[in-house]
Design an enzyme around this catalytic site. Structure first.
Site, PDB file in Angstrom:
ATOM      1  N   ASN A   1       0.885  -1.172   0.000  1.00  0.00           N
ATOM      2  CA  ASN A   1       0.000   0.000   0.000  1.00  0.00           C
ATOM      3  C   ASN A   1       0.920   1.219   0.000  1.00  0.00           C
ATOM      4  O   ASN A   1       1.498   1.561   1.028  1.00  0.00           O
ATOM      5  CB  ASN A   1      -0.895  -0.021   1.242  1.00  0.00           C
ATOM      6  CG  ASN A   1      -1.712   1.254   1.393  1.00  0.00           C
ATOM      7  OD1 ASN A   1      -1.762   2.079   0.482  1.00  0.00           O
ATOM      8  ND2 ASN A   1      -2.336   1.428   2.546  1.00  0.00           N
ATOM      9  N   TRP A   2       1.041   1.830  -1.150  1.00  0.00           N
ATOM     10  CA  TRP A   2       1.980   2.953  -1.281  1.00  0.00           C
ATOM     11  C   TRP A   2       1.478   4.217  -0.579  1.00  0.00           C
ATOM     12  O   TRP A   2       2.233   5.172  -0.424  1.00  0.00           O
ATOM     13  CB  TRP A   2       2.236   3.253  -2.763  1.00  0.00           C
ATOM     14  CG  TRP A   2       3.044   2.214  -3.474  1.00  0.00           C
ATOM     15  CD1 TRP A   2       3.433   0.983  -3.009  1.00  0.00           C
ATOM     16  CD2 TRP A   2       3.582   2.327  -4.802  1.00  0.00           C
ATOM     17  NE1 TRP A   2       4.171   0.326  -3.965  1.00  0.00           N
ATOM     18  CE2 TRP A   2       4.280   1.123  -5.075  1.00  0.00           C
ATOM     19  CE3 TRP A   2       3.542   3.313  -5.795  1.00  0.00           C
ATOM     20  CZ2 TRP A   2       4.926   0.898  -6.294  1.00  0.00           C
ATOM     21  CZ3 TRP A   2       4.185   3.079  -6.998  1.00  0.00           C
ATOM     22  CH2 TRP A   2       4.875   1.886  -7.244  1.00  0.00           C
ATOM     23  N   LYS A   3       0.209   4.242  -0.222  1.00  0.00           N
ATOM     24  CA  LYS A   3      -0.392   5.442   0.387  1.00  0.00           C
ATOM     25  C   LYS A   3      -0.136   6.650  -0.522  1.00  0.00           C
ATOM     26  O   LYS A   3      -0.082   6.487  -1.737  1.00  0.00           O
ATOM     27  CB  LYS A   3       0.117   5.635   1.819  1.00  0.00           C
ATOM     28  CG  LYS A   3      -0.049   4.342   2.640  1.00  0.00           C
ATOM     29  CD  LYS A   3       0.191   4.505   4.111  1.00  0.00           C
ATOM     30  CE  LYS A   3       0.003   3.168   4.816  1.00  0.00           C
ATOM     31  NZ  LYS A   3       0.108   3.248   6.253  1.00  0.00           N
TER      32      LYS A   3
ATOM     33  N   HIS B   1      -9.422   1.517   4.846  1.00  0.00           N
ATOM     34  CA  HIS B   1      -8.143   1.608   5.555  1.00  0.00           C
ATOM     35  C   HIS B   1      -8.312   2.528   6.768  1.00  0.00           C
ATOM     36  O   HIS B   1      -9.062   3.501   6.709  1.00  0.00           O
ATOM     37  CB  HIS B   1      -7.049   2.142   4.617  1.00  0.00           C
ATOM     38  CG  HIS B   1      -5.683   2.034   5.204  1.00  0.00           C
ATOM     39  ND1 HIS B   1      -5.198   2.959   6.110  1.00  0.00           N
ATOM     40  CD2 HIS B   1      -4.725   1.078   5.070  1.00  0.00           C
ATOM     41  CE1 HIS B   1      -3.979   2.575   6.490  1.00  0.00           C
ATOM     42  NE2 HIS B   1      -3.668   1.449   5.873  1.00  0.00           N
TER      43      HIS B   1
ATOM     44  N   GLU C   1      -6.597   4.843   7.906  1.00  0.00           N
ATOM     45  CA  GLU C   1      -6.340   6.268   7.633  1.00  0.00           C
ATOM     46  C   GLU C   1      -7.562   6.917   6.989  1.00  0.00           C
ATOM     47  O   GLU C   1      -7.841   8.100   7.215  1.00  0.00           O
ATOM     48  CB  GLU C   1      -5.089   6.411   6.748  1.00  0.00           C
ATOM     49  CG  GLU C   1      -3.825   6.136   7.562  1.00  0.00           C
ATOM     50  CD  GLU C   1      -2.689   5.498   6.782  1.00  0.00           C
ATOM     51  OE1 GLU C   1      -2.685   5.565   5.543  1.00  0.00           O
ATOM     52  OE2 GLU C   1      -1.794   4.918   7.430  1.00  0.00           O
TER      53      GLU C   1
ATOM     54  N   GLU D   1      -5.349  -4.754  10.516  1.00  0.00           N
ATOM     55  CA  GLU D   1      -4.287  -3.767  10.751  1.00  0.00           C
ATOM     56  C   GLU D   1      -4.539  -3.041  12.071  1.00  0.00           C
ATOM     57  O   GLU D   1      -5.336  -2.095  12.122  1.00  0.00           O
ATOM     58  CB  GLU D   1      -4.271  -2.737   9.613  1.00  0.00           C
ATOM     59  CG  GLU D   1      -3.976  -3.328   8.255  1.00  0.00           C
ATOM     60  CD  GLU D   1      -3.375  -2.283   7.307  1.00  0.00           C
ATOM     61  OE1 GLU D   1      -2.342  -2.588   6.701  1.00  0.00           O
ATOM     62  OE2 GLU D   1      -3.917  -1.169   7.204  1.00  0.00           O
TER      63      GLU D   1
ATOM     64  N   GLY E   1       2.971   2.149  10.819  1.00  0.00           N
ATOM     65  CA  GLY E   1       3.964   3.209  10.660  1.00  0.00           C
ATOM     66  C   GLY E   1       4.678   3.573  11.943  1.00  0.00           C
ATOM     67  O   GLY E   1       5.345   4.603  12.020  1.00  0.00           O
TER      68      GLY E   1
ATOM     69  N   SER F   1       3.746  -2.347  10.204  1.00  0.00           N
ATOM     70  CA  SER F   1       5.202  -2.481  10.358  1.00  0.00           C
ATOM     71  C   SER F   1       5.740  -3.853   9.926  1.00  0.00           C
ATOM     72  O   SER F   1       6.661  -4.384  10.545  1.00  0.00           O
ATOM     73  CB  SER F   1       5.624  -2.165  11.793  1.00  0.00           C
ATOM     74  OG  SER F   1       5.238  -0.836  12.131  1.00  0.00           O
TER      75      SER F   1
ATOM     76  N   GLY G   1       2.953  -1.037   4.209  1.00  0.00           N
ATOM     77  CA  GLY G   1       3.123   0.375   3.882  1.00  0.00           C
ATOM     78  C   GLY G   1       4.585   0.679   3.591  1.00  0.00           C
ATOM     79  O   GLY G   1       5.098   0.411   2.506  1.00  0.00           O
ATOM     80  N   GLY G   2       5.283   1.197   4.585  1.00  0.00           N
ATOM     81  CA  GLY G   2       6.665   1.671   4.442  1.00  0.00           C
ATOM     82  C   GLY G   2       7.596   0.767   3.645  1.00  0.00           C
ATOM     83  O   GLY G   2       8.278   1.230   2.719  1.00  0.00           O
TER      84      GLY G   2
HETATM   85  P1  13P Z   1       3.308   0.254   7.627  1.00  0.00           P
HETATM   86  O1  13P Z   1       3.750  -1.051   6.980  1.00  0.00           O
HETATM   87  O2  13P Z   1       4.074   1.430   7.144  1.00  0.00           O
HETATM   88  O3  13P Z   1       3.228   0.115   9.111  1.00  0.00           O
HETATM   89  O4  13P Z   1       1.797   0.507   7.115  1.00  0.00           O
HETATM   90  C1  13P Z   1       0.853  -0.492   7.240  1.00  0.00           C
HETATM   91  C2  13P Z   1      -0.365  -0.112   6.473  1.00  0.00           C
HETATM   92  O5  13P Z   1      -1.108   0.761   6.865  1.00  0.00           O
HETATM   93  C3  13P Z   1      -0.626  -0.823   5.218  1.00  0.00           C
HETATM   94  O6  13P Z   1      -1.902  -0.551   4.757  1.00  0.00           O
END
Ligand code: 13P
Length: 248
Positions: A9-11, A94, A96, A166, A172, A212, A233-234
């Protein structure tokens, strides 16, 4: 047997040209074909991402969508628009989006129903905050999120979905849920689905863990019985890390 699914997920990261470079780096490396790789890129890069991965096993996902096909919804993107670029997956609900864009269990359900109707496989996100875990309401909360997301979804359609657990406190933050904590919640999700649709459907749906995930913890998480993948994510923004996750 459920095929493992690792999705990045590149956000809100990567311009079109940066996306092009990252996809190029990923697709030119050897990827384990028994793991499904998905890249959920920003809307603007979807067409390019689809074109670049045409002759690969990499699938492409959007990070959100509106449930209506068209209309006066300034700034929104519809499922028919995603269909035209042949997107495979769409992340729905998600944390967020729930936190910053007021998405609720009700709008998540509308989006899930619409995605399935339009042939897009939803990756349905659920998870609790740190306060909710400390209050010990995380299990009932996540079960409720699942029931709401699957409201009016038929048994057959339920099998087309992916669920991502999640925990918000692990996103993050570098704080991964322990593999036991993640497994406990993914098992709870599978049991909730079993109560709704029966054993066969529950056993067929893939459940990801997100929060993470990195090359150093992916194999332990993936060794858990009810964890079938990761939503990352990251670590999905660096080709060498993402490739390590696919080849865990
Ligand atoms: P991180 O892997 O950066 O913690 O993010 C997780 C996430 O929200 C994937 O959708």
């Amino acid at each position: 047997m459920r095929k493992p699914i690792i999705a990045g997920n590149w956000k809100m990261n990567k311009t079109i040209s940066e996306a092009e470079q990252l996809i190029d780096e990923i697709k030119n490396q050897k990827l384990n074909e028994s793991v499904e790789a998905v890249l959920c890129v920003p809307y603007l890069s979807l067409a390019k991402a689809k074109e670049m991965t045409k002759y690969t096993n990499i699938n492409i996902g959007a990070q959100n969508m509106h449930w209506e096909e068209s209309g006066a919804f300034t700034g929104e993107v519809s499922p028919t628009m995603l269909n035209e670029v042949q997107v495979d997956y769409v992340i729905i609900g998600h944390s967020e989006r729930r936190q910053y864009f007021n998405e609720t269990d009700e709008t998540v359900n509308k989006k899930v129903l619409s995605a399935i109707y339009h042939g897009l496989a939803p990756i349905i996100c659920v998870g609790e905050t740190l306060e909710q875990r400390e209050e010990n309401i995380h299990t009932s909360l996540v079960a409720e999120q699942i029931k709401a997301a699957f409201s009016n979804v038929s048994n057959e359609d339920a099998t087309k979905t992916v669920v991502a657990y999640e925990p918000i406190w692990a996103i993050g933050t570098g704080k991964t849920a322990s593999s036991e904590q993640a497994e406990e919640m993914c098992a709870l999700i599978r049991n909730t689905i079993k109560a709704l649709y029966g054993k066969e459907t529950a056993e067929s749906i893939r459940i990801q863990y997100g929060g993470s995930v990195k090359p150093g913890n992916v194999s332990e998480l993936m060794s858990m019985e009810n964890i079938d993948g990761a939503l990352v994510g990251g670590a999905s923004l660096k080709s060498s890390d993402f490739v390590k996750l696919i080849n865990y």
